[in-house]
Design an enzyme around this catalytic site. Sequence first.
Site, short mmCIF file in Angstrom:
data_model
loop_
_atom_site.label_atom_id
_atom_site.label_comp_id
_atom_site.label_asym_id
_atom_site.label_seq_id
_atom_site.Cartn_x
_atom_site.Cartn_y
_atom_site.Cartn_z
CG HIS A 22 -10.47 -9.91 -34.90
ND1 HIS A 22 -10.94 -10.40 -36.10
CD2 HIS A 22 -10.17 -8.61 -35.13
CE1 HIS A 22 -10.91 -9.44 -37.01
NE2 HIS A 22 -10.45 -8.34 -36.43
CD GLU A 23 -9.50 -5.89 -32.57
OE1 GLU A 23 -8.48 -5.38 -33.08
OE2 GLU A 23 -10.63 -5.82 -33.10
CG HIS B 109 0.01 -8.81 -39.32
ND1 HIS B 109 -0.99 -8.50 -40.21
CD2 HIS B 109 1.13 -8.93 -40.07
CE1 HIS B 109 -0.51 -8.45 -41.42
NE2 HIS B 109 0.79 -8.71 -41.37
#
Length: 598
Positions: free
Chosen positions: A391-392, A398
């Site tokens: 997730h992180e 991104h």
Amino acid sequence: MDMVKKLPTRNEIGEEFKWRTDKIFSSNDKWEEAFSKLKKEGEELKKYAGLLHKPESLLAYLKESEKIERLAESIMVYGRLKSDEDTSNTVYQGLQNRIDSYLSELASINAFFVPELLSLEEGYVEKAIKMQPELKMYTFFLEDILRSKEHILSQKEEELLASVSDNLRAPHNIFNMLTNADITFPEIVDEKGEKVILTEGNYQSFIKSKDRRVRKDAFLALFETYGKYRNTLGTSLSASMKNFVFKAKVRKYKNALEASLKPNNIPVEVYENALKTINDNLHLLHRYMRVKKKLLNVDKMHMYDLYAPLIDVPKENIEFKDGVELIKTALKPLGEEYLQIFQEGIDSGWIDVYENKGKRGGAYSFGTYDNMPYVLLNYNNTLNDVSTLAHEMGHSLHSYYSKKNQPYVYYGYTLFCAEVASTTNEIILIHHLIENEKDKNKKLSLINQELEQIRTTVFRQLMFAEFEKITHEAIEEGKSLTAQEFSELWHDINVKYFGEDMVVDKEVDMEWARIPHFYRDYYVYQYATGYSAASAFATSILNGGEKELEEYKKFLKSGGSAYPIDILKNSGVDMTTPAPILATMNRFKELLDLLEEL
């Protein structure tokens, strides 16, 4: 004699498991030099006040302001990361407090810019761009400011508001210091009969224990401790919400919700439709609670049973390096380039891996245009920790793609888009695990894990969002909210969401007190919208080919170059309709069917 397991100190953690903050500043002295430079150069921005009617001055200001902002961000990120390594370290508390205070001063210095720009004649920006072609890059940035004209104050009012911004952050700062540095939890006895000091970090493991006694003990110890600070925490949360409402009124928004959404051109209906859609589908969550109660074989299901594993599978101990390899295998559909960047992050010190005494709880990704996208973890060798890492790192990649493809002015993506890339990674990971698992019990466990992802990221976050909407509206109506009102409301919302098969224990009434996102107005709903958008992307990537992957990468590369609704729509996901959330509800139903069939 019983031995109590204690957290290691910062110095006891291996260097290979710490983030490389020295790549921002090699020492505190270098930080001090940069801070002195920032304060000196920040004063230079004042000379542009009154000159923005000259296109060359407007361009010069934008360039100079960017240089100063980038330096300020590096200074701020270093202070934040070092402070979070050990929240009891007063040296780094001091660094963070000093830069926070100066950022308010810098905002005050810059406060002339927007009001002055808005005071210029109609059509000035278009004329300026023709006269100074370099301004063309700033078109969306400048037009966005012009769109907000009705909510911008006079220069003196903007300066005043900027000068007190640090004070307005006080409730959040108090909450952070109280919950991360001052509150200590009691010992509990773990599954092995050993005494362990409870922390926010290890609570996540205990509440998922197969041993119901351990779950209950951890649950009671955590929430009874928060209950001792109920009045302080109630006052800090109420004060924070009052600040949101105050700023919304000052800027002439209808309410705090509009103030949060309108700057990013997100219709209020997106928020309201999300709440309506989830309320229309609460029967699915109630069904899940019935299934869970049956599989757990309990007469009454309590809140401390909520995270209990449904299937008795051996607890995996996944070392960090093995977790990294598992994620890389799962994320192969994202392409070789993505995986190479992922590994670069592991090798070059993006990540602070393990929990240590005083370290901030939870996990996040945080960086600047000129530095690495750092990741804070509290890795505890569980599959959930592997998912958190995926997730992180989704956030961080991104940011990486955005930095590589956008100028500084459009590097930062909005909160609405922030959770999409991170959650896409999680969804692809769990799909990989389910698809490749041959053992029936393990497969059931993984199905339940994806159900839990949807429950916690969509149902739970929209439950939070409903709590936020009700409490903000109460304050806007002039009502006073104390810990008692917060707790009563929290209890009632839990009863509605979980249904008649769940005993809503009185201790959970204090859960609102430990949610840091409540100090960021109307943030949490974006986890749910983000999950729904991510689910759409993950499905298209897994079922598609190169075209679908490129559409997704187009999203990653877009940064903040357009409004978030448009960025997602341009990559094939329309969040102005209920379709993405409804599709996620359909997936939840499919998983429930699988759970009952196997």
